[in-house]
Motif scaffolding. Sequence first.
Motif, PDB file in Angstrom:
ATOM      1  N   UNK A 181       0.809  -1.218   0.000  1.00  0.00           N
ATOM      2  CA  UNK A 181       0.000   0.000   0.000  1.00  0.00           C
ATOM      3  C   UNK A 181       0.838   1.262   0.000  1.00  0.00           C
ATOM      4  N   UNK A 182       1.866   1.244   0.834  1.00  0.00           N
ATOM      5  CA  UNK A 182       2.661   2.471   0.934  1.00  0.00           C
ATOM      6  C   UNK A 182       3.350   2.803  -0.373  1.00  0.00           C
ATOM      7  N   UNK A 183       3.888   1.786  -0.985  1.00  0.00           N
ATOM      8  CA  UNK A 183       4.555   2.005  -2.260  1.00  0.00           C
ATOM      9  C   UNK A 183       3.558   2.551  -3.273  1.00  0.00           C
ATOM     10  N   UNK A 184       2.352   1.967  -3.265  1.00  0.00           N
ATOM     11  CA  UNK A 184       1.351   2.390  -4.238  1.00  0.00           C
ATOM     12  C   UNK A 184       0.938   3.846  -3.987  1.00  0.00           C
ATOM     13  N   UNK A 185       0.847   4.203  -2.706  1.00  0.00           N
ATOM     14  CA  UNK A 185       0.435   5.576  -2.386  1.00  0.00           C
ATOM     15  C   UNK A 185       1.385   6.618  -2.968  1.00  0.00           C
ATOM     16  N   UNK A 186       2.649   6.242  -3.046  1.00  0.00           N
ATOM     17  CA  UNK A 186       3.627   7.194  -3.597  1.00  0.00           C
ATOM     18  C   UNK A 186       3.275   7.606  -5.022  1.00  0.00           C
ATOM     19  N   UNK A 187       2.584   6.692  -5.699  1.00  0.00           N
ATOM     20  CA  UNK A 187       2.284   6.944  -7.110  1.00  0.00           C
ATOM     21  C   UNK A 187       1.117   7.886  -7.297  1.00  0.00           C
ATOM     22  N   UNK A 195       9.737  -4.288  -9.884  1.00  0.00           N
ATOM     23  CA  UNK A 195       8.746  -3.234  -9.696  1.00  0.00           C
ATOM     24  C   UNK A 195       9.035  -2.106 -10.687  1.00  0.00           C
ATOM     25  N   UNK A 196      10.286  -1.754 -10.769  1.00  0.00           N
ATOM     26  CA  UNK A 196      10.655  -0.687 -11.709  1.00  0.00           C
ATOM     27  C   UNK A 196      10.261  -1.061 -13.133  1.00  0.00           C
ATOM     28  N   UNK A 197      10.550  -2.287 -13.525  1.00  0.00           N
ATOM     29  CA  UNK A 197      10.248  -2.686 -14.903  1.00  0.00           C
ATOM     30  C   UNK A 197       8.743  -2.756 -15.150  1.00  0.00           C
ATOM     31  N   UNK A 198       8.024  -3.227 -14.147  1.00  0.00           N
ATOM     32  CA  UNK A 198       6.578  -3.310 -14.308  1.00  0.00           C
ATOM     33  C   UNK A 198       5.998  -1.908 -14.476  1.00  0.00           C
ATOM     34  N   UNK A 199       6.489  -0.979 -13.647  1.00  0.00           N
ATOM     35  CA  UNK A 199       5.969   0.391 -13.743  1.00  0.00           C
ATOM     36  C   UNK A 199       6.364   1.027 -15.070  1.00  0.00           C
ATOM     37  N   UNK A 219      11.188   8.925 -13.857  1.00  0.00           N
ATOM     38  CA  UNK A 219      12.130   7.910 -13.393  1.00  0.00           C
ATOM     39  C   UNK A 219      12.327   7.968 -11.879  1.00  0.00           C
ATOM     40  N   UNK A 220      12.331   9.167 -11.326  1.00  0.00           N
ATOM     41  CA  UNK A 220      12.548   9.290  -9.880  1.00  0.00           C
ATOM     42  C   UNK A 220      11.387   8.661  -9.111  1.00  0.00           C
ATOM     43  N   UNK A 221      10.178   8.897  -9.613  1.00  0.00           N
ATOM     44  CA  UNK A 221       8.995   8.344  -8.960  1.00  0.00           C
ATOM     45  C   UNK A 221       9.079   6.809  -8.976  1.00  0.00           C
ATOM     46  N   UNK A 222       9.404   6.297 -10.136  1.00  0.00           N
ATOM     47  CA  UNK A 222       9.478   4.845 -10.277  1.00  0.00           C
ATOM     48  C   UNK A 222      10.529   4.280  -9.319  1.00  0.00           C
ATOM     49  N   UNK A 223      11.650   4.956  -9.241  1.00  0.00           N
ATOM     50  CA  UNK A 223      12.713   4.493  -8.365  1.00  0.00           C
ATOM     51  C   UNK A 223      12.262   4.517  -6.901  1.00  0.00           C
ATOM     52  N   UNK A 224      11.533   5.572  -6.533  1.00  0.00           N
ATOM     53  CA  UNK A 224      11.065   5.672  -5.149  1.00  0.00           C
ATOM     54  C   UNK A 224      10.125   4.511  -4.814  1.00  0.00           C
TER      55      UNK A 224
END
Lengths: 177, 348, 801
Positions: B286-292, B334-338, B299-304
Motif C-alpha cells: 500500500x505504501x509504495x502504491x500511495x507514492x504513485x 517493480x521498476x520494470x513493471x511500472x 524515473x525518480x517516482x518509479x525508483x522511489x
Amino acid sequence: MAADLTGRSNTVAEATTKAPVRLLVNGQPYELLVPVHRTLLETLREDLQLTGTKHGCEVGECGMCTVLLDGEPVLSCLTLTVEVEGRTVTTVEGLERGGELHPLQKAFAQMGATQCGYCTPAMLLTAKSLLDRSPSPSEDEIREALSGVLCRCTGYIKIIAAVEMAARQMGAPDSVA
Amino acid sequence: MLRLPRFQYVRPSSLREAVSALADCGPQAMPVAGGTDVYPKMKRRQFLPRYLVSLQGVPELKGIRGDERAGLVIGAGCTLTEVASHPVVRRFYPGLAKAIESISTPVLRNMGTIGGNLCLDTRCNYYDQTLPWRAALGWCMKAPDPGGWPMAPEAAPAENQVPCRVAPGSPRCWAVASSDGAPALMALGAQARLVGPRGERVVPVGELYRDDGMFFLEKSQAELVAEVLLPPADGTRSTYWKLRRRGAFDFPVLGVAVALSLDTDGRVAWARLAVTGVASRPLLMDEAARLLVGQKPSPELVEAVAQAVYLPVRPLDNTDFAHYYRKRMAGVYVRRALQELLGPAAAA
Amino acid sequence: MASARRSLNVVGKPLPRVDAWGKATGRTRYADDLSLPRMLYGRLLLSTQPHALIKRIDVSRALELEGVVAVITGRDVPVRYGIMPVGQDETALAVDKVRYAGEPVAAVAALDEDTAEEALSLIEVEYEPLRPIMSIEEALRLPEPRIHDYVPAGNIHRLASLEFGDVAQGFAEADYVREDLFFFQGNTHLPMEQHSALAYWDPAEGKLTLWSSTQTPHYVQRALAKALELPENRVRVIATPVGGGFGGKSDPFHHEICAAKLSMLTGRPVKITLTREEVFYAHRGRHPELMWVRTGVKRDGRITAMEFQAFLDGGAYSSYGPATTYYAGTFQTITYRIPHYRFQAVRVFTNKPPCGPKRGHGTPQPRYALEVHLDKLAHDLGLDPVELRLRNLTGPNEVTVNWLHITSNGLRQCIERIVEASGWREKRGRLPYGRGIGFAVSAYMCGAGLPIYYNDMPHSEVQVKVDRSGNVTAYSMAIDIGQGSDTVIATVVAEVLGLYPEDIRLVTADTDLTPIDLGSYSSRVTMMVGNAAYEAAMKARQLIFRAAARELGVPVRRLEARDRTVFDRRDPSRALPFAEAARLAEARFGLISTIGSYRPPQRLGTYKGSGVGPSPAYSYSACAVEVQCDPETGEVKVEKVWLAHDIGRPINPILVEGQIEGSVYMALGEVLMEEQAFRKGQHRAPSMLDYKSPTIKEMPPVVSILVETDEPRGPFGAKEVGQGPLLCVIPAVANAVYDALGVRIDETPITPEKVLKALDEKAKGGPGRVGPERKPDFAFREPTRVERPPGWPHYRPHEEG
Ligand SMILES: Cc1cc2nc3c(=O)[nH]c(=O)nc-3n(C[C@H](O)[C@H](O)[C@H](O)COP(=O)(O)OP(=O)(O)OC[C@H]3O[C@@H](n4cnc5c(N)ncnc54)[C@H](O)[C@@H]3O)c2cc1C
Ligand code: SF4
Ligand code: FES
Ligand code: FES
C-alpha cells in the motif's frame, strides 16, 4: 447425493473407494471398476496395457504422461480415472487412423525428432492438439504449446521442425490429414 | 511410480452439497478441483486427507460472466486456460492473463483452476519433497510427521516439537506464498465470494491470506471459494512480472503485479501493487502504491516506488534463487513493471 | 580401413532412423512397459543418513503385511561388485554401513506397488550416525571418519601424477605465465525414463533373465553373476530400448540385483522401477571438480608448458572414478601441442551419491577450465582467442606429448568454419554492452581403447545372417540409447550389401543371442560396432558375390550391390535381385552367416595411466556462442550457437545433427542452471521441478556444421558425435559472458546471482570475478616422468598392418 438431511453419516457413507467408470480410449469403449485413487496413467498403462503413455515423475513436473482428454492435453499422472467418466481419451496408440500414421508421426520419424523416443508420445499428442486448434502455428506458438513436455535428447530443434513440417503437409490441399 | 495413497472420494453435484460434504467429513476432508496441487502433494505424502471432495461436478463453479464495464465474475472451477484465454481478460485485465499464462505449463493450465490457484499451498524446499526425503531430514514444523496434512489450526499440537528448518528458532513456518494468480487479482482489486456452512461472504482477495506458512488461509476448512469478482476495468492498466529460472514449469520465487490508471492529465489516479514469493502471503504494497497516486510518471517516482517495495521485503532461503537475489530483484521488477505501464516518461 | 572411395548409397543420406516408427507410434517397449504373469513389484528402502553404521534392521513387520512376498537386506546380497575391477566397492543393499542419504538398505517385493511402498514404512532401521564428509575440501582435510577402508589413506580414492617432458624447462622458456582456478559443479543425466529392471528366475533351468534399461548389458551380466554367485552363462541380460542414458545407465545398479535376488527368492518375476528421486541417487553423473591450471606461453601465444591439477568429488563409491581421474588431464593435449605437460589429479570419497560418467566422461570439466583459461591468456597477450588457439593446434597424423595417436584431425577446419559462420571477427569485443560472443574448441575419443576389465578379446563383434528369403539379420550387443546405434548398424550393413537400412533386421543387446559389444559408452559404438558390422557384411557380400559371379558369368571384382540388386558394374543389365543372389549363395556355401570383430589398435603409451585416453580416433569440435546478458538481473540468455564438428564422415546426417543439438542443449543446462547440490547431508532437491533442465523455451537456434575428414579407421570414414560437441559449448558460454559484461564466472553454473556479484565487485574496482579462491593444500606425489615421443611433435608411429 442427499445433502445434509441426515447429516454427517450420510456423506461419509457415500464416500467411495471404488467406482465404476465408462471411458472411450482411442475410440474403444471400456467399462471398469477402479479404486478411486487410481490415476489415468496407471489405468492406461497397467489395466489397459496401453504402455505408449510414459511417465517420468508422476507429479506434474515433466509432461511425459500427457494424453488428450476430449482433445485437450492433460497430465494423466494427475487425473483420477474416476473423473474421466464418460470422456474421450486419446493416447499415442490412437493417433493412427485406419492403419495410416498421423502426419505428425511421419514428420517426427523423417525429421529425426525422436531420439530415445521417450518424450515422443507426449510431444506428438501435444502437437496434435496444437495443430487441431491452430493449423499453421508460428515457431513461438509451437514452443509455447510444447513447453510442458521436457526432452533431454533432442534440444527440441528437430521437434519444432517436425511440427512445422506436419503443419505444412496437413495444410497442403491434396493432404488427407 | 509414485502413487496416490488411499482415500475416500465424494463427488457432490452442487455447491451446497460440496460445502455440506466438507462439513460432514470434518477436518479430514479436503476439496480438490484440478488436483494439480493436491495430487502431487498426496503422492509425496504431504497431504493425507481421508476424504477428497471433488469439485469437478459442481456446476456453480463453472463459467465466466460479465464484461469489462460491469466487471467479470469468474467461477472458481474455471481452468487457468479458460481464464487466460478469455477475450475480456486478455484485453482488459492483461495483468491477470499474463500471470495466469506464466503458471507452469499449458498442459497443467488445462487442469488447474483459478480457485485452486488462490488456495494453493505455500511452498518451501524443505517441505515440497518426497516422504523418504522428509523422513531423512527429520520432518519440519509444517508437516511434522509422516501422517501429513491436512491439519486444521485447531488440530495442530499446541507444543510443536519439530522445528522449522529454514529458521530453526522460529515459532512459525515461513513457507512461501506461490500463487501467480493471487497477486494479479489483488492488484486488480478483485474479491472472492466464499460459500460455507454458515452462509456466504465476499472479501477482497488479499484478505484470504494470513502471514503464516502453515495456516495461510483466512477461511474455514469447509468454506469454498465459489467465484472471483473482478471490478470494472475502466481504464485500468495492469501487468505481472515473474521471476523464475525457466520459461515454463517453475513457480514464482518473486511475482510483482501492478494495476493502475491515469487521469486525463497523465497523473496516476490510483494504483495497487502486490508482491508474491517473498513471504507466506501475497503482500499488498500500500505504501509504495500511495507514492504513485496523484503523481506524473518520472524515473525518480518509479525508483522511489521500487525502493519502497525493495526495502521491506524479507525473503528467506527456502526457494529457488538466493534470498538476497530475490529481494534485489523485487526492486528491479517493480521498476520494470511500472516502466511497462507508464511508458517512456518513466524510463530512466 | 573401411573407408570406401566409391559413391555411397545409404551412408551419408538423411534417412529416418530405423527405430523411428516404433518410437513415433508408442510401440517401442521400454523396460517399465514390460510385465509378466504373476509379476511382483519391488521397491527400495533408502537410507535416511548420509553416513552411518547400521545397528539393526527389523523387517518382521513388513513381512507380516498382507501382500508382501519377500524382503531382503544387505546381508542377503553381500557380495561386492562394481563396474571397474579396481572398484569393487558396492553391494546391492548397504551392509552394516550407509554412505549417502538415499542409498538402498532394503528391498521389498509385493503383489502391487501400493503394498510394497507401505511395507517400506514398516521396516525399522537403527543407525549410528558418523560425521558426513560433504565436500572435496573436507575429504582432503579429514582422514577420519573413513568412508571406505579399502583405500590406502583417509578419504582419498585415486591419485594420478604424470609429467611429460620437462615442465620446469618449459616454464623457463615462457615469456608469460598465467594461472587460474575453476570449479565445475556436479550435475546429473536426468534421463526422461527412470531406470527400470524386470527379473525372472527360472528355477527349472537355473537361469536368470533380466530386462533392464541399461547401456552396458555385458557388464550388468558380469556384475549380476558375481553378486548373485551364479555362473555367467546362467545370466541373460536383455537391454531394453533406453529412454535416455547419457552415461547414467552404464553401471550395474542396486535395483537390477535386488530385482534378480527377489525373483530368485520368490520364484516370480519382479520389477523394480526407480522413482524420480531414486534416479537422482543412482546418479553416476558429473564429478564436481576443482581445477588449477598454469600455462607458460611465448609472446606470440605459443604454449611452452602447462600444469593441470584436478580435485574430483567422487561421491560415495568408485564407479568409473579411476578412469575419470585420468580423464581430468588426458585430452588437453589432443587439441593443443603442449611441449611439457604435468597433470595431477585426486579423486576423493564424499557422502553423496556416486559420480561417474556423464556425456563427455570427466572431460567437460577440464575442457571448461582450459578453454576459459586460454581465453584469459589471449586477452592478457592482446591476442584474438581464436588466433591463440590456431597457433597451438595439433594436426592430423600426430602423436601427442602423452602418447595419444591422432589420425584425422579437422579442428582447424572447424575453427575456420565457425569464425566465418558466426561473424566472430566482426563481433568479438564490438557488440554493445550486455551482448557478447564466446569461442572454444574441444575434442573427444571414439571409444576407449581399453575395455573396463582387462582382456584381449574383441570389443565388438557382429554377426550377419542372410537367409534364403533374402532377409538379412545383424546381431549385436549394442544398445540404442537414443544415439542411433541401431540405425548405424543397419546403415553400414545395408550399404555393403546394396540394401536399405529398413531391410536389415536387428537383434541387439541380448547377452544370450548376440555377440559381444561392451556397451554404449565412451562414444565407441559407431567406431567399433560399425567396423565389426562392416567386416561381417563384407564377408557375407563376398560369398553372395561369388555365387552371383558364377551365375552371371562375370568376375567377382566387377560386381556391385545397390538398390537390392547385384549387378555387373560394366553391364548393369547383367543383374540378380539380392534375394536371388542370396539363395544361390546359400545353395553353394550353406548357411550365410558371417562375423566381424573389432579390436582397437594397440596403444602407444606404456606408462602407468596410459590406458586412459587412447582411442582409435578423435573427433573435434569448435563453437561460438552469442549471449545477451541483463546487467541488472544477471540473467544470461543464449541467443545462438554455432557448432562445427569433425565427424569424419556422417553415417546419417540427421543423427549427427541430432547429437550436436542434443549436446548443445545438455551443455547449456550444465553451464547455466543444472546442479546436483547438497545441503545438510541431503540432495538439495531431487525432483524434476527443482533440478533445472532447460525447457523448449530456453533452447536457442543451433547452426550445425559438419566437417568431413574421412577417418581412415572409421567405418566409411566415420567418427563419434555423441559427446564431443558438448564440451566446447560450456566454456564458450563463459567466454561470451566475459565478452558481454567484462566479468569472469569461473564456476559453473553461471547463475544470475554470480553474474551480479561479479558485476558489483567490478563496480567497486575489483577484478569482477566469481570462482574458487584457493587451491586446497594437498601434496601430490612427485609425478612419474614420462619420456615424450621421440622427435615430438614430429614423431610418427609405425603404421599398423
Ligand atoms: C509442476 C507444477 C508447477 C506449478 N507451477 C505453478 C506456478 O508457476 N504458479 C502457480 O500459481 N501455481 C503453480 N502450480 C500449482 C497449481 O498447479 C496451480 O496453482 C493450480 O491453479 C491449482 O489449481 P487446482 O485446481 O489444480 O488446485 P487443487 O490441487 O485442486 O487444489 C489446490 C488447493 O486448493 C483447494 N481448493 C481447490 N479449489 C478450491 C475452492 N474452490 N475453494 C476452496 N479451496 C479450493 C484444495 O483443497 C487445495 O488445498 C504448479 C503445479 C505444478 C505441479
Ligand atoms: S518454512 Fe520451516 S516449517 Fe515451513 S515448510 Fe519450510 S522448513 Fe517447514
Ligand atoms: S509423469 Fe511427469 S508430469 Fe506426469
Ligand atoms: S527423445 Fe529422448 S527425451 Fe525426447
